[in-house]
Design a protein around this motif. Structure first.
Motif, PDB file in Angstrom:
ATOM      1  N   GLU A  92      -7.017   2.451  -2.286  1.00 12.96           N
ATOM      2  CA  GLU A  92      -7.123   2.243  -0.834  1.00 12.96           C
ATOM      3  C   GLU A  92      -7.874   3.429  -0.239  1.00 12.96           C
ATOM      4  N   GLU A  93      -9.125   3.169   0.166  1.00 11.01           N
ATOM      5  CA  GLU A  93      -9.995   4.259   0.629  1.00 11.01           C
ATOM      6  C   GLU A  93      -9.798   4.569   2.112  1.00 11.01           C
ATOM      7  N   SER A  94      -9.389   3.553   2.879  1.00 10.07           N
ATOM      8  CA  SER A  94      -9.296   3.739   4.327  1.00 10.07           C
ATOM      9  C   SER A  94      -8.231   2.819   4.920  1.00 10.07           C
ATOM     10  N   LEU A  95      -7.509   3.350   5.906  1.00 12.81           N
ATOM     11  CA  LEU A  95      -6.488   2.542   6.583  1.00 12.81           C
ATOM     12  C   LEU A  95      -7.133   1.401   7.373  1.00 12.81           C
ATOM     13  N   GLY A 154      -2.218  -1.223  -3.446  1.00 15.55           N
ATOM     14  CA  GLY A 154      -3.314  -0.349  -3.011  1.00 15.55           C
ATOM     15  C   GLY A 154      -2.810   1.081  -3.011  1.00 15.55           C
ATOM     16  N   SER A 200      -3.322   4.843  -2.049  1.00 11.96           N
ATOM     17  CA  SER A 200      -4.102   5.672  -1.123  1.00 11.96           C
ATOM     18  C   SER A 200      -4.819   6.774  -1.900  1.00 11.96           C
ATOM     19  N   THR A 201      -6.107   6.927  -1.656  1.00 13.66           N
ATOM     20  CA  THR A 201      -6.874   7.958  -2.370  1.00 13.66           C
ATOM     21  C   THR A 201      -6.450   9.365  -1.907  1.00 13.66           C
ATOM     22  N   LYS A 232      -7.581  -2.463   5.896  1.00 10.75           N
ATOM     23  CA  LYS A 232      -6.428  -3.282   5.527  1.00 10.75           C
ATOM     24  C   LYS A 232      -6.745  -4.777   5.497  1.00 10.75           C
ATOM     25  N   TYR A 257      -8.952  -5.706   2.518  1.00 11.64           N
ATOM     26  CA  TYR A 257      -8.206  -5.691   1.254  1.00 11.64           C
ATOM     27  C   TYR A 257      -7.349  -6.952   1.106  1.00 11.64           C
ATOM     28  N   PHE A 304       0.843  -1.200   0.000  1.00  4.78           N
ATOM     29  CA  PHE A 304       0.000   0.000   0.000  1.00  4.78           C
ATOM     30  C   PHE A 304       0.873   1.243   0.000  1.00  4.78           C
TER      31      PHE A 304
END
Ligand code: C2G
Length: 130
Positions: free
Chosen positions: A72-75, A34, A36-37, A78, A81, A7
């Motif tokens: 990757e919309e949110s930590l 992934g 990050s957005t 994880k 994903y 990520f």
């Protein structure tokens, strides 16, 4: 076949990113990244990346070590994903050392040494100062 996942933001793509992706790819047969957005970055750092998420994703997807990218919309997702992408190994740079150990029941978790003396923040600083 072993699937590797990693990520990152990969903003202002540089040699440190290339080395991370190359080494990550060597842990398996395919590498899934992934990205990050823009919104996730804003929530983490209170600033948006230089390049938009679609462009960052296209750059990373074009690299020979990378087989697949997703946003990757949110930590906090994880674990989801890792399951969705059927990852066998999670690889991250060691600035994240220990932070993804909570995924060790799902897959192998590996931290790689960061490439010294290169970062997006530093590149932005140098360009700003002219
Ligand atoms: N990296 C590296 N060497 C550098 C700079 C970065 O090995 N000199 C690695 C980082 O350790 C990371 C990857 O390159 O594994 C991507 O770095 P960033 O884009 O800075 O990723 P970050 O914003 O930390 O996002 O869910 C986790 C986050 O999305 C990670």
């Amino acid at each position: 076949p072993r699937r590797v996942i990693t990520f990152g933001t990969f903003d202002v793509l540089h040699f440190g990113h290339l080395r991370l992706l190359k080494r990550a790819s060597e842990f398996g047969d395919s590498l899934i990244v992934g990205i990050s957005t823009d919104a996730l970055n804003y929530s983490k750092k209170q600033r948006y990346p230089i390049y938009k998420e679609k462009d960052r994703a296209a750059l990373v997807a074009s690299m020979r070590y990378v087989d697949e990218v997703f946003m990757e919309e949110s930590l906090d997702l994880k674990r989801d994903y890792i399951v969705q992408h059927k990852a066998d190994v999670l690889v991250m740079g060691d600035d994240w050392k220990g932070r993804f150990d909570f995924c060790k029941d799902l897959c192998e978790v590996v931290y790689l040494k960061r490439t010294p003396s290169i970062s997006t923040t530093e590149i932005i600083e140098v360009i700003r100062q002219g």
